[in-house]
Scaffold this motif. Structure first.
Motif, short mmCIF file in Angstrom:
data_model
loop_
_atom_site.label_atom_id
_atom_site.label_comp_id
_atom_site.label_asym_id
_atom_site.label_seq_id
_atom_site.Cartn_x
_atom_site.Cartn_y
_atom_site.Cartn_z
N PRO A 189 0.82 -1.22 0.00
CA PRO A 189 0.00 0.00 0.00
C PRO A 189 0.85 1.27 0.00
CG PRO A 189 -0.06 -1.07 2.15
CD PRO A 189 0.65 -2.00 1.23
N PHE A 190 0.38 2.27 -0.72
CA PHE A 190 0.99 3.59 -0.75
C PHE A 190 0.21 4.51 0.20
CE2 PHE A 190 2.77 3.55 -5.40
CZ PHE A 190 3.56 2.46 -5.08
N VAL A 191 0.94 5.26 1.02
CA VAL A 191 0.35 6.34 1.81
C VAL A 191 0.99 7.63 1.29
CG1 VAL A 191 0.11 7.37 4.10
CG2 VAL A 191 -0.05 4.89 3.82
N VAL A 192 0.21 8.43 0.60
CA VAL A 192 0.74 9.56 -0.16
C VAL A 192 0.52 10.86 0.60
CG1 VAL A 192 0.66 10.80 -2.35
CG2 VAL A 192 0.30 8.32 -2.31
N ALA A 193 1.60 11.58 0.83
CA ALA A 193 1.53 12.88 1.50
C ALA A 193 1.07 13.95 0.53
CB ALA A 193 2.90 13.25 2.08
N ALA A 194 0.10 14.73 0.93
CA ALA A 194 -0.43 15.75 0.02
C ALA A 194 -1.16 16.83 0.80
CB ALA A 194 -1.38 15.11 -1.00
N ASN A 195 -0.83 18.08 0.50
CA ASN A 195 -1.57 19.22 0.99
C ASN A 195 -2.16 20.05 -0.14
OD1 ASN A 195 -1.09 18.59 3.66
ND2 ASN A 195 0.39 20.23 4.02
N GLY A 196 -1.50 20.03 -1.30
CA GLY A 196 -1.96 20.84 -2.42
C GLY A 196 -2.83 20.05 -3.38
N PRO A 197 -3.49 20.74 -4.31
CA PRO A 197 -4.44 20.07 -5.22
C PRO A 197 -3.79 19.04 -6.13
CG PRO A 197 -4.12 22.38 -5.84
CD PRO A 197 -3.49 22.21 -4.51
N LYS A 198 -2.60 19.31 -6.65
CA LYS A 198 -1.97 18.38 -7.58
C LYS A 198 -1.50 17.12 -6.86
CE LYS A 198 -0.59 21.83 -11.00
NZ LYS A 198 0.55 22.47 -11.73
N THR A 199 -0.88 17.28 -5.71
CA THR A 199 -0.44 16.10 -4.98
C THR A 199 -1.63 15.34 -4.41
OG1 THR A 199 -0.02 17.54 -3.05
CG2 THR A 199 1.87 16.94 -4.43
N MET A 200 -2.71 16.02 -4.08
CA MET A 200 -3.92 15.31 -3.65
C MET A 200 -4.46 14.44 -4.76
SD MET A 200 -6.27 17.67 -1.18
CE MET A 200 -5.77 18.04 0.51
N ARG A 201 -4.36 14.91 -5.99
CA ARG A 201 -4.82 14.07 -7.11
C ARG A 201 -3.95 12.82 -7.24
NH1 ARG A 201 -6.03 19.19 -9.52
NH2 ARG A 201 -4.05 19.29 -10.66
N VAL A 202 -2.66 12.95 -6.97
CA VAL A 202 -1.79 11.78 -6.96
C VAL A 202 -2.22 10.81 -5.85
CG1 VAL A 202 0.59 10.96 -6.62
CG2 VAL A 202 0.16 13.05 -7.93
N ALA A 203 -2.50 11.36 -4.66
CA ALA A 203 -2.95 10.52 -3.54
C ALA A 203 -4.26 9.82 -3.86
CB ALA A 203 -3.09 11.37 -2.28
N ALA A 204 -5.17 10.54 -4.48
CA ALA A 204 -6.48 9.96 -4.81
C ALA A 204 -6.36 8.88 -5.87
CB ALA A 204 -7.43 11.05 -5.28
N ARG A 205 -5.41 9.03 -6.77
CA ARG A 205 -5.25 8.05 -7.85
C ARG A 205 -4.51 6.79 -7.39
NH1 ARG A 205 -1.79 8.95 -13.48
NH2 ARG A 205 -2.11 6.82 -14.32
N ARG B 211 -11.09 19.09 1.34
CA ARG B 211 -10.55 19.15 -0.02
C ARG B 211 -10.24 17.75 -0.54
NH1 ARG B 211 -6.04 23.96 0.54
NH2 ARG B 211 -7.44 25.61 1.28
N PHE B 212 -9.76 16.89 0.33
CA PHE B 212 -9.45 15.53 -0.12
C PHE B 212 -10.73 14.77 -0.44
CE2 PHE B 212 -7.86 11.10 0.49
CZ PHE B 212 -6.99 11.12 -0.59
N ASP B 213 -11.79 15.02 0.32
CA ASP B 213 -13.10 14.44 -0.03
C ASP B 213 -13.48 14.82 -1.45
OD1 ASP B 213 -13.62 13.14 2.36
OD2 ASP B 213 -14.75 14.80 3.21
N ASP B 214 -13.33 16.10 -1.77
CA ASP B 214 -13.70 16.58 -3.11
C ASP B 214 -12.80 15.95 -4.18
OD1 ASP B 214 -15.60 18.17 -1.91
OD2 ASP B 214 -14.36 19.99 -1.95
N THR B 215 -11.51 15.78 -3.86
CA THR B 215 -10.58 15.19 -4.83
C THR B 215 -10.95 13.74 -5.09
OG1 THR B 215 -8.84 16.66 -4.03
CG2 THR B 215 -8.16 14.79 -5.36
N LEU B 216 -11.27 13.00 -4.04
CA LEU B 216 -11.70 11.61 -4.21
C LEU B 216 -12.97 11.52 -5.05
CD1 LEU B 216 -11.10 10.12 -0.64
CD2 LEU B 216 -9.87 9.51 -2.72
N ARG C 247 -13.75 7.86 -6.44
CA ARG C 247 -13.50 6.99 -5.30
C ARG C 247 -14.29 7.51 -4.09
NH1 ARG C 247 -7.23 5.71 -4.42
NH2 ARG C 247 -8.13 3.90 -3.33
N PRO C 248 -14.93 6.63 -3.33
CA PRO C 248 -15.68 7.08 -2.15
C PRO C 248 -14.74 7.54 -1.04
CG PRO C 248 -15.66 4.68 -2.27
CD PRO C 248 -15.05 5.17 -3.55
N PRO C 249 -15.22 8.37 -0.13
CA PRO C 249 -14.37 8.89 0.95
C PRO C 249 -13.75 7.80 1.80
CG PRO C 249 -16.42 10.12 0.82
CD PRO C 249 -16.58 8.96 -0.10
#
Length: 286
Positions: free
Chosen positions: A156-172, A200-205, A210-212
């Protein structure tokens, strides 16, 4: 490598244990410092249950192809207990990592793009037998990945993200998302930043379909201005507040004798004895 501490954290009943993946870090840069993969390998040899991870590995000084080989070995040695924490790296946090190789750190846009490639290529390398792939920052040509991860299709990957672009990486790519929050000089503002980032991460998911609940949520409690193990009550309160914001997991730092994260191991023992059983009861099905 402090093997007794790895044994102790498992015996205390914690779910996961982590090490930084840096070449040096802040005020600790001149002290003892070991590489993350050997350290976690040693930890795997003296534990049997607890999950072990990097918090976080970055492309500051790593290429995905050799890094994947080390991760495959670690996953095998640990019998599938590796959790791979990944982050973009940032000069404001990892200054030494950015400069020790004698190259200027990339600007923010290039750093984020490099991180996206880093995660995507690692995903391929760890989940398939052969990989040929090319991006702007990284490439692989017929890279082998035998025998593959113990955990399928990969660890499993646990992806660090605070900004919109890195959040998209985390969500993917993430099975977990980890944040340090923002506004770190004021405790109330820091907790508000966690609430906003979680929304914001809810919205990105949602935007990726992907569900929350599809991604576990980690928070580094000690990224804020209050050290979480200042007292057992402080830790209990922080865990409760994090849970109210939807975080499934928290990370705290082992108390040090002085300097950053200065505290007393007796607090950690009290948390293990009194607080962890409370948390376990609260999350057990009725």
């Amino acid at each position: 490598m402090a093997e007794p501490k790895w044994r102790a954290v498992e015996e205390y009943g914690f779910d996961h244990a982590w090490t930084y993946d840096h070449l040096g870090w802040r005020t600790l840069v001149d002290g003892p410092w070991f590489g993350a993969i050997p350290t976690l390998t040693a930890a795997a040899m003296v534990t049997s249950r607890i999950r072990l991870g990097t918090l976080v590995a970055t492309p500051n000084y790593r290429h995905p192809v050799p890094f994947a080989r080390g991760l495959l070995a670690l996953d095998d040695i640990s019998d599938g207990r590796v959790v791979l924490g990944l982050g973009a790296g940032g000069s404001s946090v990892n200054g030494y990592d950015d400069t020790v190789l004698g190259q200027p750190p990339p600007p923010v846009r290039a750093r984020v793009a490099r991180f996206g490639e880093f995660v995507e290529l690692l995903d391929l390398l760890l989940s398939q037998e052969r990989t040929t792939w090319r991006g702007e920052h990284f490439a692989a040509v017929d890279a082998r990945s035998a025998p593959g991860c113990v955990q399928r299709p990969r660890m499993p990957f646990v992806v660090a993200a605070n900004g919109p672009k890195t959040m998209r990486v985390a969500a993917r790519f993430g099975q977990g998302w980890v944040t340090t929050g923002t506004d770190r000089d004021d405790d109330a503002a820091w907790w508000r930043s966690l609430a906003e980032l979680s929304r914001r991460f809810d919205d990105t998911l949602a935007a990726t379909g992907r569900p929350p609940t599809a991604v576990d949520r980690y928070v580094n409690l000690d990224a804020g201005p209050v050290y979480s193990l200042s007292s057992a009550e402080c830790f209990r309160d922080a865990v409760g507040r994090a849970a109210e914001l939807g975080f499934t997991d928290v990370v705290a730092h082992w108390p040090r004798g002085e300097g950053v994260f200065a505290g007393h191991e007796s607090v950690l023992e009290t948390v293990a004895t009194d607080v962890l059983p409370e948390l376990e009861r609260s999350r057990s099905p009725r």
